[in-house]
Design a protein around this motif. Structure first.
Motif, PDB file in Angstrom:
ATOM      1  N   PHE A 113       0.861  -1.195   0.000  1.00 32.67           N
ATOM      2  CA  PHE A 113       0.000   0.000   0.000  1.00 32.67           C
ATOM      3  C   PHE A 113       0.889   1.234   0.000  1.00 32.67           C
ATOM      4  CE2 PHE A 113      -3.090  -3.112   1.095  1.00 32.67           C
ATOM      5  CZ  PHE A 113      -4.311  -2.592   0.690  1.00 32.67           C
ATOM      6  N   GLY A 114       0.540   2.203  -0.835  1.00 33.42           N
ATOM      7  CA  GLY A 114       1.270   3.467  -0.846  1.00 33.42           C
ATOM      8  C   GLY A 114       0.743   4.367   0.265  1.00 33.42           C
ATOM      9  N   PHE A 115       1.533   5.368   0.636  1.00 30.43           N
ATOM     10  CA  PHE A 115       1.136   6.307   1.684  1.00 30.43           C
ATOM     11  C   PHE A 115       0.841   7.656   1.030  1.00 30.43           C
ATOM     12  CE2 PHE A 115       2.433   9.538   4.913  1.00 30.43           C
ATOM     13  CZ  PHE A 115       1.369   9.324   5.778  1.00 30.43           C
ATOM     14  N   ALA A 116      -0.414   8.121   1.190  1.00 33.95           N
ATOM     15  CA  ALA A 116      -0.824   9.381   0.566  1.00 33.95           C
ATOM     16  C   ALA A 116      -0.572  10.523   1.545  1.00 33.95           C
ATOM     17  CB  ALA A 116      -2.298   9.313   0.185  1.00 33.95           C
ATOM     18  N   GLY A 117       0.652  10.891   1.720  1.00 28.52           N
ATOM     19  CA  GLY A 117       0.990  11.974   2.645  1.00 28.52           C
ATOM     20  C   GLY A 117       2.481  12.240   2.584  1.00 28.52           C
ATOM     21  N   ARG A 118       2.932  13.171   3.434  1.00 22.27           N
ATOM     22  CA  ARG A 118       4.381  13.447   3.464  1.00 22.27           C
ATOM     23  C   ARG A 118       5.085  12.339   4.227  1.00 22.27           C
ATOM     24  NH1 ARG A 118       6.419  18.960   3.410  1.00 22.27           N
ATOM     25  NH2 ARG A 118       7.667  18.362   5.193  1.00 22.27           N
ATOM     26  N   PRO A 119       6.181  11.823   3.685  1.00 20.99           N
ATOM     27  CA  PRO A 119       6.904  10.742   4.377  1.00 20.99           C
ATOM     28  C   PRO A 119       7.369  11.209   5.764  1.00 20.99           C
ATOM     29  CG  PRO A 119       7.780  11.104   2.171  1.00 20.99           C
ATOM     30  CD  PRO A 119       6.807  12.196   2.416  1.00 20.99           C
ATOM     31  N   VAL A 120       7.302  10.306   6.748  1.00 17.51           N
ATOM     32  CA  VAL A 120       7.741  10.691   8.096  1.00 17.51           C
ATOM     33  C   VAL A 120       9.007   9.948   8.523  1.00 17.51           C
ATOM     34  CG1 VAL A 120       5.401  11.277   8.854  1.00 17.51           C
ATOM     35  CG2 VAL A 120       6.278   8.980   9.264  1.00 17.51           C
ATOM     36  N   PHE A 121       9.378   8.904   7.782  1.00 21.13           N
ATOM     37  CA  PHE A 121      10.583   8.142   8.142  1.00 21.13           C
ATOM     38  C   PHE A 121      11.651   8.317   7.069  1.00 21.13           C
ATOM     39  CE2 PHE A 121       7.097   5.560  10.092  1.00 21.13           C
ATOM     40  CZ  PHE A 121       7.444   5.770  11.423  1.00 21.13           C
ATOM     41  N   SER A 122      12.912   8.295   7.487  1.00 22.22           N
ATOM     42  CA  SER A 122      13.982   8.355   6.491  1.00 22.22           C
ATOM     43  C   SER A 122      14.829   7.084   6.514  1.00 22.22           C
ATOM     44  CB  SER A 122      14.857   9.583   6.707  1.00 22.22           C
ATOM     45  OG  SER A 122      15.403   9.543   7.999  1.00 22.22           O
ATOM     46  N   ARG A 123      14.463   6.161   7.408  1.00 20.44           N
ATOM     47  CA  ARG A 123      15.121   4.853   7.428  1.00 20.44           C
ATOM     48  C   ARG A 123      14.044   3.784   7.240  1.00 20.44           C
ATOM     49  NH1 ARG A 123      16.782   8.368  10.973  1.00 20.44           N
ATOM     50  NH2 ARG A 123      18.992   8.849  11.140  1.00 20.44           N
ATOM     51  N   LEU A 124      14.482   2.576   6.870  1.00 18.94           N
ATOM     52  CA  LEU A 124      13.519   1.484   6.733  1.00 18.94           C
ATOM     53  C   LEU A 124      13.115   1.039   8.130  1.00 18.94           C
ATOM     54  CD1 LEU A 124      15.577  -0.414   4.028  1.00 18.94           C
ATOM     55  CD2 LEU A 124      13.519   0.929   3.623  1.00 18.94           C
ATOM     56  N   ILE A 125      11.815   0.827   8.335  1.00 22.77           N
ATOM     57  CA  ILE A 125      11.322   0.386   9.640  1.00 22.77           C
ATOM     58  C   ILE A 125      10.641  -0.970   9.467  1.00 22.77           C
ATOM     59  CG2 ILE A 125       9.905   0.979  11.663  1.00 22.77           C
ATOM     60  CD1 ILE A 125      11.874   3.219  10.993  1.00 22.77           C
ATOM     61  N   TYR A 126      11.126  -1.967  10.188  1.00 17.72           N
ATOM     62  CA  TYR A 126      10.563  -3.323  10.095  1.00 17.72           C
ATOM     63  C   TYR A 126      10.030  -3.742  11.454  1.00 17.72           C
ATOM     64  CZ  TYR A 126      12.682  -4.406   5.522  1.00 17.72           C
ATOM     65  OH  TYR A 126      13.019  -4.435   4.200  1.00 17.72           O
ATOM     66  N   PRO A 127       8.854  -4.396  11.469  1.00 21.16           N
ATOM     67  CA  PRO A 127       8.427  -5.052  12.707  1.00 21.16           C
ATOM     68  C   PRO A 127       9.173  -6.385  12.844  1.00 21.16           C
ATOM     69  CG  PRO A 127       6.829  -5.441  10.970  1.00 21.16           C
ATOM     70  CD  PRO A 127       7.935  -4.605  10.356  1.00 21.16           C
ATOM     71  N   THR A 128       8.848  -7.190  13.825  1.00 25.17           N
ATOM     72  CA  THR A 128       9.462  -8.520  13.900  1.00 25.17           C
ATOM     73  C   THR A 128       8.822  -9.396  12.814  1.00 25.17           C
ATOM     74  OG1 THR A 128       7.886  -9.063  15.628  1.00 25.17           O
ATOM     75  CG2 THR A 128      10.083  -8.433  16.343  1.00 25.17           C
ATOM     76  N   PRO A 129       9.582 -10.383  12.292  1.00 23.78           N
ATOM     77  CA  PRO A 129       9.082 -11.166  11.156  1.00 23.78           C
ATOM     78  C   PRO A 129       7.836 -11.984  11.482  1.00 23.78           C
ATOM     79  CG  PRO A 129      11.427 -11.536  11.513  1.00 23.78           C
ATOM     80  CD  PRO A 129      10.942 -10.757  12.676  1.00 23.78           C
ATOM     81  N   ILE A 130       7.079 -12.319  10.439  1.00 21.51           N
ATOM     82  CA  ILE A 130       5.882 -13.149  10.567  1.00 21.51           C
ATOM     83  C   ILE A 130       6.079 -14.407   9.728  1.00 21.51           C
ATOM     84  CG2 ILE A 130       4.252 -11.259  11.016  1.00 21.51           C
ATOM     85  CD1 ILE A 130       3.660 -11.378   7.912  1.00 21.51           C
ATOM     86  N   ASP A 131       5.159 -15.351   9.844  1.00 20.17           N
ATOM     87  CA  ASP A 131       5.256 -16.575   9.047  1.00 20.17           C
ATOM     88  C   ASP A 131       5.233 -16.240   7.556  1.00 20.17           C
ATOM     89  OD1 ASP A 131       5.316 -19.260   8.383  1.00 20.17           O
ATOM     90  OD2 ASP A 131       3.133 -19.442   8.416  1.00 20.17           O
ATOM     91  N   GLY A 132       6.292 -16.578   6.842  1.00 19.08           N
ATOM     92  CA  GLY A 132       6.315 -16.391   5.385  1.00 19.08           C
ATOM     93  C   GLY A 132       6.903 -15.074   4.916  1.00 19.08           C
ATOM     94  N   GLY A 133       7.154 -14.127   5.825  1.00 16.61           N
ATOM     95  CA  GLY A 133       7.686 -12.832   5.372  1.00 16.61           C
ATOM     96  C   GLY A 133       8.313 -12.048   6.516  1.00 16.61           C
TER      97      GLY A 133
END
Ligand code: FAD
Length: 363
Positions: A230-250
């Motif tokens: 999904f794209g974000f329709a707004g001004r970007p707020v992060f300048s680094r990649l942000i990942y949660p903890t992994p899930i099954d399959g990804g």
């Protein structure tokens, strides 16, 4: 040798270039009308550091080595990229333990400079972030993957290589020390090669089943793991990649950035049985919930369906992670044939390293 590489995705192009640099006479057969029309055009364009994969697996080795090779290639060939770094964030104690396990795995894999930081330090880097701690990986980056593939193609052609577009490989057989390859499409016919590499991505298994005499039990299952963005329709707020903890399959619904700084979210994991690339807008609901665990400020109605990619997986839901599969003569008993299966993430990062090993396999 006269070498045929099947598939002009990032892996096929990297192999074709490496084989041409090694002095072989190389042709690439691609069933579509251009390069990068398969999995390679539908990913996150992240140069992965090599944090997650079990030490000693092909994914771990080729990711770490491939990442170093890729940064060097980008520098020497003028490919746009940015080593922006990435945070793998923990929002509760259970996730913190998981992130610490990822750090231990990263260190065992020889990933440089990965470290744990506290919630405050993470927020000092990214003010909108909510977390109690994070793994900071400064080696992770983003790349103009299409620029990279064009550079591989250019160097391949400079070495005399040729790509035949709209040329699907239909079947192959090995006779009198040559591969006899039946092509369909624009230039239908049969041609002979000394060696063949099957890097057909989602088509690798189907093609292998059409190799005369290939042991059927050696063709792995193909499982389709769709990833929606999904794209974000707004001004970007992060300048680094942000990942949660992994899930099954990804790796979990993460914040990806392109080189223009635009933010998008994904990919999730949707198990499917037939290729389709439509993004169901109703999936946004689960995206809001997951993203707000680490970015509570995500505004309502800000996510717009973007694109989807399909991971060529070898294992299904709940079956754990499979490794890349490089099936050479020692595995299947057929001379000068290499089949690549299950080249999902981090295949883009790993491409130069995979290519080096595949070309060695052909000798
Ligand atoms: C959602 C998603 C996110 C990802 N994110 C990342 C990431 O951030 N970083 C990373 O490192 N990796 C990532 N990956 C993995 C990476 O994109 C893949 O590993 C890589 O693109 C695979 O390249 P390939 O050349 O093997 O396959 P493809 O790009 O699919 O190329 C195969 C080619 O073979 C052609 N073909 C098929 N059958 C035939 C035939 N019979 N004859 C002729 N041609 C044929 C196809 O048309 C296609 O062009 C991601 C993957 C997905 C799905």
């Amino acid at each position: 040798m006269q070498v045929l590489v099947i598939g002009a995705g990032v892996v096929g192009l990297a192999i074709a270039r490496a084989a041409a640099l090694a002095g072989h006479d190389v042709t690439v057969a691609e069933m579509t009308g251009g390069i990068a029309n398969g999995v390679s055009s539908r990913n996150s364009e992240v140069i992965h550091a090599g944090l997650y994969y079990p030490t000693g697996t092909l994914r771990a080795r080729h990711c770490v080595r491939g990442r170093r090779m890729l940064y060097e290639f980008c520098a020497s060939h003028g490919v746009a990229h940015r080593k922006c770094g990435k945070l793998v964030v923990a929002t509760n104690a259970a996730e913190l333990a998981k992130v610490q396990t990822i750090l231990a795995q990263a260190q065992a894999n020889g990933v440089e400079d990965a470290e744990m930081i506290g919630g405050n330090a993470a927020r000092a880097m990214e003010v909108e972030l909510s977390c109690i701690g994070a793994l900071w990986s400064p080696e992770t980056g983003i790349i103009d993957s299409h620029g990279y593939m064009r550079a591989l193609w250019g160097e391949f052609e400079d070495r005399g290589g040729m790509i035949a577009f709209q040329t699907p490989v239909e079947r192959m057989s090995y006779r009198a020390s040559h591969w006899h390859v039946q092509f369909g499409g624009r230039d239908a016919g049969v041609a002979q090669f000394d060696a063949v590499v099957n890097s057909a991505g989602l088509g690798a298994q189907a093609l292998t089943r059409r190799i005369e005499g290939y042991p059927a039990e050696k063709v792995p299952r193909l499982v389709l793991g769709k990833g929606n963005y999904f794209g974000f329709a707004g001004r970007p707020v992060f300048s680094r990649l942000i990942y949660p903890t992994p899930i099954d399959g990804g790796l979990g619904v993460h914040v990806t950035l392109d080189l223009a700084g635009r933010m998008r979210f994904g990919p999730d994991v949707e198990w499917i049985t037939q290729e389709n690339y439509a993004v169901d807008p109703r999936r946004a609901e689960s995206f809001y919930a997951r993203i707000r665990t680490y970015w509570p400020g995500l505004p309502d109605d800000s996510l717009v369906p973007d694109y989807a990619g399909i991971r060529p997986k070898l294992r299904g839901p709940g079956e754990g992670q499979a490794d890349f599969m490089i099936a050479g003569p020692a595995d299947h008993g057929m001379a000068r044939l290499v089949n690549l299966f299950g080249i999902e993430s981090p295949g883009l990062t790993a491409s130069l390293s995979l290519a080096e090993d595949v070309v060695k396999c052909l000798a």
